[in-house]
Motif scaffolding. Sequence first.
Motif, short mmCIF file in Angstrom:
data_model
loop_
_atom_site.label_atom_id
_atom_site.label_comp_id
_atom_site.label_asym_id
_atom_site.label_seq_id
_atom_site.Cartn_x
_atom_site.Cartn_y
_atom_site.Cartn_z
N HIS A 267 0.84 -1.21 0.00
CA HIS A 267 0.00 0.00 0.00
C HIS A 267 0.87 1.25 0.00
O HIS A 267 0.61 2.23 -0.70
CB HIS A 267 -0.89 0.04 1.26
N HIS B 110 -2.12 -3.05 -8.67
CA HIS B 110 -2.40 -2.93 -7.23
C HIS B 110 -3.77 -2.27 -7.01
O HIS B 110 -4.57 -2.74 -6.21
CB HIS B 110 -1.31 -2.13 -6.52
N CYS C 292 -7.00 -3.52 -4.82
CA CYS C 292 -6.99 -2.92 -3.47
C CYS C 292 -7.99 -1.78 -3.40
O CYS C 292 -7.78 -0.71 -3.96
CB CYS C 292 -5.59 -2.41 -3.12
N CYS D 282 -6.60 1.63 -1.60
CA CYS D 282 -5.75 2.51 -2.42
C CYS D 282 -6.57 3.10 -3.57
O CYS D 282 -6.36 4.27 -3.93
CB CYS D 282 -4.55 1.74 -2.96
ZN LIG Z 1 -3.36 -0.80 -1.40
#
Ligand SMILES: [Zn+2]
Lengths: 267, 193
Positions: A4, A30, A34, A37
């Motif tokens: 992260h 990512h 996620c 994020c």
């Molecule tokens: Zn993340």
Amino acid sequence: MMTHWECEQLFVEALYGELTGPRRHQFDDHLAGCEDCRGAFQRLAEVSALMDHRERSEPTAAEWTAFWNELEDRLTAGAKTETPRNSILDRLRPVHISWAAGIAAVVLVAFGIVIGQRVGVPTDGDLGTHFSTAEKILLNERALNYLERSKVLLLGVVNGGFVEPTSGLAREQEISRSLVTEAANLRQELTAADEQRLKQLIAELEVILLQLANLEQTADIPALEIIRGGVERQGLLLKINLEQMRAQAPPVPADTARKPTTERKPI
Amino acid sequence: MTDQELVRRVREGDLAAFRTIVDQNKLAVFRLAYDMTGNRQDAEDISQEVFVKAYRSLERFRGEAKLSSWLYRITVNACHDHHSRKRWNAMRPDGQMEERDETPMFHGHAGDDPETAAERTMMQGHIEAALERLTPRERAVFTLRHYQDLSLREIAGILKISEGTVKSMLFRALKRLQKELQFYRKDLGVQRP
Ligand SMILES: [Zn+2]
């Protein structure tokens, strides 16, 4: 796999189209997986889009012609007739240089200190003996306010004052006296362990402000130079800046998966 | 004509060449000063300072950077100077700062209905107020990237700081703007055009 924290480090580049190649792919991968994020990046993109709505009015062609005419007058009026506006600019120059030169010293100081520790937020078990949290926050606000006002004053002094030289130092001295009184109060009240660095800075400032307050009224130029030298040697303006940045640093996120912001490099 | 050629001519006393430099860069300088101060009159004054300063110190321009970058640098310094001077002037004898209300006035566009005009004015006010909350350095970095569209690397060169520092300052600036403007969300119809 990107963490992260690593992902967050790329937000700015991604937002402004400066993230390309494999790093961009890793970033996108990512984000795709996620939610945290993705949400954080989305909110940043939203505020960026909002800032695009800012409007500014610009000079018309006629105003630009007037602009050039005024400029031409100033340029051809001769280099000798320095305008006050320009002399202020010129006076600022040595300060920029000395700030840069002072950075090395202050960075050393900064490394020895926990960066990002919020001045206004007490840590567990580290409260002053008799201060409640609310009182402590108020005290720290006063201290920061004091630092800001001292900075404004010192900038004025170091840069040779922004007022007409004919008025002497009366205004600077009056302000100095007020700030010295406040410094004495603050030093008495800053008792907690995490306030000692702030207290030390206030004490250093107090010495300089006292010197300034006690200058002879008759434009005491050599003494004033000593004060300016003191401000620069001790890197006082930079220390104030650092203290202000610490106070502004965002609190450490609760999400322990993120690398704490306190570990970012100081400016 | 290249920057170097223009600079050479100005050094030889050719004011017309300097006018070319001014014409090529005045809008960028003005916009940067406007974005840094949020005030049109201040931006005009600062732009004058910048070009006077540039003219008088042109011999120090070595051509290692672009002329525009060099002018940006002078502009940022002039804005910082302006900011300090304003703060100093706002200081009362008891050492307290005078509260200043400098929220700029915005007027709707011709043809806007009253409601749209009011919303627009309010939003401009909020955006300016949010920018005011940035430190001068954060504001410089944000402005150079967001409004002047300079790369992070160019900004680092102009401000003589590392690219990493530019990045972290820009991130901090954006987070602060986000905090200040959190009541504006996507559902209000704000989308990147
Ligand atoms: Zn993340």
